[in-house]
Design a protein around this motif. Structure first.
Motif, PDB file in Angstrom:
ATOM      1  N   MET A   1      52.044  17.551  50.485  1.00  0.00           N
ATOM      2  CA  MET A   1      51.079  16.487  50.240  1.00  0.00           C
ATOM      3  C   MET A   1      49.755  17.057  49.717  1.00  0.00           C
ATOM      4  O   MET A   1      49.157  16.537  48.771  1.00  0.00           O
ATOM      5  N   PHE A   2      49.309  18.135  50.325  1.00  0.00           N
ATOM      6  CA  PHE A   2      48.072  18.797  49.906  1.00  0.00           C
ATOM      7  C   PHE A   2      48.173  19.304  48.467  1.00  0.00           C
ATOM      8  O   PHE A   2      47.270  19.085  47.646  1.00  0.00           O
ATOM      9  N   LEU A   3      49.288  19.958  48.109  1.00  0.00           N
ATOM     10  CA  LEU A   3      49.439  20.501  46.757  1.00  0.00           C
ATOM     11  C   LEU A   3      49.583  19.393  45.720  1.00  0.00           C
ATOM     12  O   LEU A   3      49.106  19.524  44.592  1.00  0.00           O
ATOM     13  N   GLN A   4      50.226  18.285  46.091  1.00  0.00           N
ATOM     14  CA  GLN A   4      50.353  17.171  45.155  1.00  0.00           C
ATOM     15  C   GLN A   4      48.986  16.590  44.805  1.00  0.00           C
ATOM     16  O   GLN A   4      48.753  16.127  43.694  1.00  0.00           O
ATOM     17  N   SER A   5      48.069  16.611  45.778  1.00  0.00           N
ATOM     18  CA  SER A   5      46.736  16.062  45.508  1.00  0.00           C
ATOM     19  C   SER A   5      45.866  17.070  44.760  1.00  0.00           C
ATOM     20  O   SER A   5      45.059  16.691  43.909  1.00  0.00           O
ATOM     21  N   ALA A   6      46.028  18.363  45.087  1.00  0.00           N
ATOM     22  CA  ALA A   6      45.213  19.382  44.441  1.00  0.00           C
ATOM     23  C   ALA A   6      45.677  19.688  43.029  1.00  0.00           C
ATOM     24  O   ALA A   6      44.870  20.030  42.161  1.00  0.00           O
ATOM     25  N   GLU A   7      46.990  19.567  42.788  1.00  0.00           N
ATOM     26  CA  GLU A   7      47.556  19.898  41.475  1.00  0.00           C
ATOM     27  C   GLU A   7      48.584  18.824  41.110  1.00  0.00           C
ATOM     28  O   GLU A   7      49.794  19.006  41.259  1.00  0.00           O
ATOM     29  N   PRO A   8      48.128  17.619  40.671  1.00  0.00           N
ATOM     30  CA  PRO A   8      49.065  16.548  40.322  1.00  0.00           C
ATOM     31  C   PRO A   8      50.104  17.027  39.302  1.00  0.00           C
ATOM     32  O   PRO A   8      49.782  17.696  38.329  1.00  0.00           O
ATOM     33  N   GLY A   9      51.368  16.697  39.564  1.00  0.00           N
ATOM     34  CA  GLY A   9      52.437  17.102  38.660  1.00  0.00           C
ATOM     35  C   GLY A   9      53.011  18.467  38.963  1.00  0.00           C
ATOM     36  O   GLY A   9      53.875  18.949  38.221  1.00  0.00           O
ATOM     37  N   ILE A  10      52.571  19.108  40.040  1.00  0.00           N
ATOM     38  CA  ILE A  10      53.101  20.424  40.389  1.00  0.00           C
ATOM     39  C   ILE A  10      54.612  20.339  40.573  1.00  0.00           C
ATOM     40  O   ILE A  10      55.135  19.371  41.119  1.00  0.00           O
ATOM     41  N   SER A  11      55.329  21.348  40.096  1.00  0.00           N
ATOM     42  CA  SER A  11      56.786  21.323  40.206  1.00  0.00           C
ATOM     43  C   SER A  11      57.217  21.620  41.631  1.00  0.00           C
ATOM     44  O   SER A  11      56.493  22.266  42.402  1.00  0.00           O
ATOM     45  N   ARG A  12      58.393  21.160  41.978  1.00  0.00           N
ATOM     46  CA  ARG A  12      58.925  21.402  43.326  1.00  0.00           C
ATOM     47  C   ARG A  12      59.131  22.898  43.568  1.00  0.00           C
ATOM     48  O   ARG A  12      58.953  23.391  44.683  1.00  0.00           O
ATOM     49  N   VAL A  13      59.507  23.609  42.504  1.00  0.00           N
ATOM     50  CA  VAL A  13      59.716  25.048  42.641  1.00  0.00           C
ATOM     51  C   VAL A  13      58.403  25.746  42.972  1.00  0.00           C
ATOM     52  O   VAL A  13      58.357  26.642  43.828  1.00  0.00           O
ATOM     53  N   SER A  14      57.324  25.343  42.326  1.00  0.00           N
ATOM     54  CA  SER A  14      56.021  25.957  42.612  1.00  0.00           C
ATOM     55  C   SER A  14      55.587  25.685  44.044  1.00  0.00           C
ATOM     56  O   SER A  14      55.012  26.560  44.707  1.00  0.00           O
ATOM     57  N   VAL A  15      55.854  24.464  44.530  1.00  0.00           N
ATOM     58  CA  VAL A  15      55.546  24.159  45.935  1.00  0.00           C
ATOM     59  C   VAL A  15      56.312  25.110  46.839  1.00  0.00           C
ATOM     60  O   VAL A  15      55.771  25.677  47.796  1.00  0.00           O
ATOM     61  N   GLY A  16      57.606  25.306  46.529  1.00  0.00           N
ATOM     62  CA  GLY A  16      58.425  26.204  47.332  1.00  0.00           C
ATOM     63  C   GLY A  16      57.947  27.637  47.283  1.00  0.00           C
ATOM     64  O   GLY A  16      57.928  28.344  48.299  1.00  0.00           O
ATOM     65  N   GLN A  17      57.551  28.094  46.102  1.00  0.00           N
ATOM     66  CA  GLN A  17      57.062  29.467  45.970  1.00  0.00           C
ATOM     67  C   GLN A  17      55.792  29.687  46.784  1.00  0.00           C
ATOM     68  O   GLN A  17      55.627  30.727  47.435  1.00  0.00           O
ATOM     69  N   LEU A  18      54.888  28.709  46.758  1.00  0.00           N
ATOM     70  CA  LEU A  18      53.640  28.855  47.506  1.00  0.00           C
ATOM     71  C   LEU A  18      53.895  28.771  49.008  1.00  0.00           C
ATOM     72  O   LEU A  18      53.221  29.439  49.800  1.00  0.00           O
ATOM     73  N   TRP A  19      54.853  27.949  49.404  1.00  0.00           N
ATOM     74  CA  TRP A  19      55.191  27.892  50.833  1.00  0.00           C
ATOM     75  C   TRP A  19      55.739  29.241  51.293  1.00  0.00           C
ATOM     76  O   TRP A  19      55.349  29.752  52.339  1.00  0.00           O
TER      77      TRP A  19
END
Length: 604
Positions: free
Chosen positions: A565-583
């Motif tokens: 939720m935080f990454l979606q607001s900070a970087e709209p359109g972020i890919s799911r893979v990028s979310v996973g990599q940052l996690w």
């Protein structure tokens, strides 16, 4: 104002299913649309409310009872797991341990196993787990035929993707052939995105490594230091020792000392990893062929899933069970204070849905279907120590028993009909010439990329020369297609190789592929922009953001859905893979949550 959809915690201990709450909730596991929202600076910098978690629940278990609680996947959670590794690593024995039965040893003799050319598939009765055992990729002699069968059968067995990949390795010498095979599979056949889902299972491990993580980490450190092959495998899981699982799984008939305790301890280690897998942050690994299979099987998949859900709910209505709450903080909470001037809501349980940081309130769906908005300070997250026993309404009269048996029999028949329809459709797709051509092309492209890399590579550790050359020779060998209707057709090897090379070097032309290319910005570049937004546009600090994302657990940890939720607001359109990599970069200890220290380390 910022208003973002919160995704639920994917895995839980025991059962965290919608049936437990008696609420028909929407499926929150689907990919959420990017949120185009601006941030309210005042809301982010406002003084966060404090969660009141000091008073224990009356239903809390003792420390001893909690320590004896077992890790169990939620009914209906449908976690998809695929094992792969070289022959003799113990995949089948591991599969039996996870399944809790001799499923993979029984083959066609058990109804829970489905056999295709290159895959054995186990599905748990409660639909909590789908487990694949790969055949062929780990054989001594690999071929394009086996690779083609693997691509096809994985796609048809798991069209929605694979949540967890288990690399099964025997505690023995690692060969160059093993390294070449693993590199080919993970980087060229499946693609590097699959590494987000990867865990390493060490079989035939000493019991002390199963029981003591410090001993296990010390062993890993030694291997990394003295063994370059092991170090390469270590790099595949982000140099994270917490993504290694040690298994001491003696043969049930061996009569070895402490056999049951050793097997139980190993199974708990594996199930803990599966329960803690951050499904809301790390997307399932998928492929183009899986996407095609998903599209052609969508009607049969939907029908079969409905029938499975119906059968499970019928069974659970008559079965005494523990209703959970996850060992990890997830979405199941209890209201501990007055809400909206309605004292009657105190003590009610519900599922978190959305969070509005401008007010600090979470919207919840209660057991009776009502929707309420609650401040963080009035919520207590239910954990494994808040297990409540729900007694089933057992049939008492003969008439009731007969009605229940008929209801079960009807649900079983409907499920069997749906399974037969799915099997028929899968067989039809396997014979489809166009589908086969796409599978063959994907196999050839992977082989071509691997061959080019071997020729150009100076990294003899990731691609050992002799072993890689042997693998290239095996993959170049002409093969016969296996689908009916093209049984005797032999492709022109030179023509196929030329076409594969052209496809591998050609720029993507499909709109979907172009969009993916745009989305797949380096996660480090995304992280840089997120840091700039926090300090610049939001004019705040990571620690302040952390407090607002603590949700029902206050400011002690951030869960995968809050992080997403935080990454979606900070970087709209972020890919799911990028979310996973940052996690993966942030959650160093792989406990499925982020502490303040981990969050600040990521964003410093």
């Amino acid at each position: 104002n910022l208003f973002i959809l919160a995704m639920g915690n994917g895995r839980s201990c025991f059962s965290d299913s919608r049936e437990d709450l008696g609420v028909d909730l929407p499926d929150v596991q689907e990919q959420i649309d990017p949120v185009q929202a601006s941030t309210n600076e005042k809301a982010l910098n406002a003084e966060p409310t404090k969660a009141l978690h000091d008073e224990p629940l009356k239903e809390d278990l003792t420390a001893e009872e909690d320590s004896n609680a077992e890790w169990v996947l939620p009914s209906g959670g449908r976690l998809s797991v695929m094992m792969f590794g070289m022959s003799g690593a113990g995949k089948s024995a591991l599969g039996n341990l996870i399944a809790g039965s001799d499923a993979f040893a029984s083959g066609d003799d058990t109804a829970s196993i489905t056999n295709l050319d290159s895959i054995m598939k186990y599905e748990s009765e409660d639909d909590s787990l789908m487990l694949l055992d790969t055949i062929g990729l780990g054989d001594t002699e690999i071929s394009q035929e086996k690779v083609v069968a693997h691509i096809r059968d994985v796609a048809l067995s798991a069209p929605n993707g694979i949540d967890v990949l288990l690399l099964v390795m025997r505690n023995a010498r690692i060969t160059d052939d093993t390294i070449a095979r693993i590199t080919y599979a993970t980087e060229y056949l499946w693609g590097k995105d699959c590494l987000l889902n990867l865990y390493v299972i060490i079989t035939f491990a000493a019991p002390k490594y199963v029981a003591n993580r410090e001993e296990a980490h010390a062993w890993i450190d030694r291997q990394v230091e003295i063994n370059w092959r092991f170090k390469h495998i270590y790099s595949l899981v982000g140099d994270n020792p917490n993504r290694f699982i040690f298994v001491d799984n003696p043969d049930p008939e061996s009569m070895e000392p402490g056999l049951e305790e050793r097997r139980h301890g190993s199974r708990e280690c594996i199930m803990k990893t599966l329960c803690l897998h951050p499904k809301d942050a790390v997307p399932p690994w998928t492929s183009n062929i899986m996407e095609q299979a998903k599209e052609v099987l969508q009607d049969e998949t939907k029908e079969l899933q409905q029938k499975k859900d119906n059968l499970r709910m019928v069974r659970e209505r008559r079965k005494s069970r523990k209703v959970t709450v996850s060992r990890l903080p997830g979405r199941t909470c209890r209201i501990t204070g007055d809400v909206e001037d309605d004292p009657s809501l105190k003590g009610k349980d519900g599922m978190l849905q959305e969070w509005d940081p401008s007010t600090g309130k979470w919207s919840m769906v209660l057991q009776d279907g009502r929707k309420v908005k609650v401040l963080m300070q009035h919520l207590k997250l239910l954990s494994a120590s808040a297990v409540k026993k729900v007694e089933a309404v057992a049939p008492t009269t003969e008439e009731q028993k007969q009605d229940y048996e008929q209801e079960i029999a009807k649900a079983l028949r409907e499920k069997e009909v749906a399974e037969a329809a799915m099997a028929k459709k899968v067989a039809q797709v396997r014979r489809d010439k166009a589908f086969e051509e796409n599978v063959v092309k994907e196999s050839q492209m992977a082989a071509s990329r691997f061959t080019d890399s071997v020729k150009a590579s100076k990294d003899q550790k990731a691609l050992p020369p002799d072993a890689s050359s042997r693998l290239v020779a095996a993959l170049k060998a002409p093969f016969r297609r296996t689908s009916k209707g093209s049984k005797d057709a032999k492709p022109d090897a030179a023509k196929a190789a030329e076409e594969a090379k052209r496809q591998a070097s050609a720029p993507p032309v499909k709109e979907k592929e172009q969009a993916k290319q745009v989305d797949d910005v380096s996660h480090l570049e995304v992280l840089r922009r997120v840091k700039e937004k926090i300090r610049g546009e939001w004019k705040t600090t990571p620690s302040e953001v952390f407090k607002h994302l603590g949700g029902p657990t206050g400011s002690t940890q951030i869960m995968p859905f809050s992080f997403n939720m935080f990454l979606q607001s900070a970087e709209p359109g972020i890919s799911r893979v990028s979310v996973g990599q940052l996690w993966r970069k942030a959650d160093v200890n792989c406990d499925g949550m982020l502490s303040l220290q981990e969050f600040e380390n990521l964003l410093r």
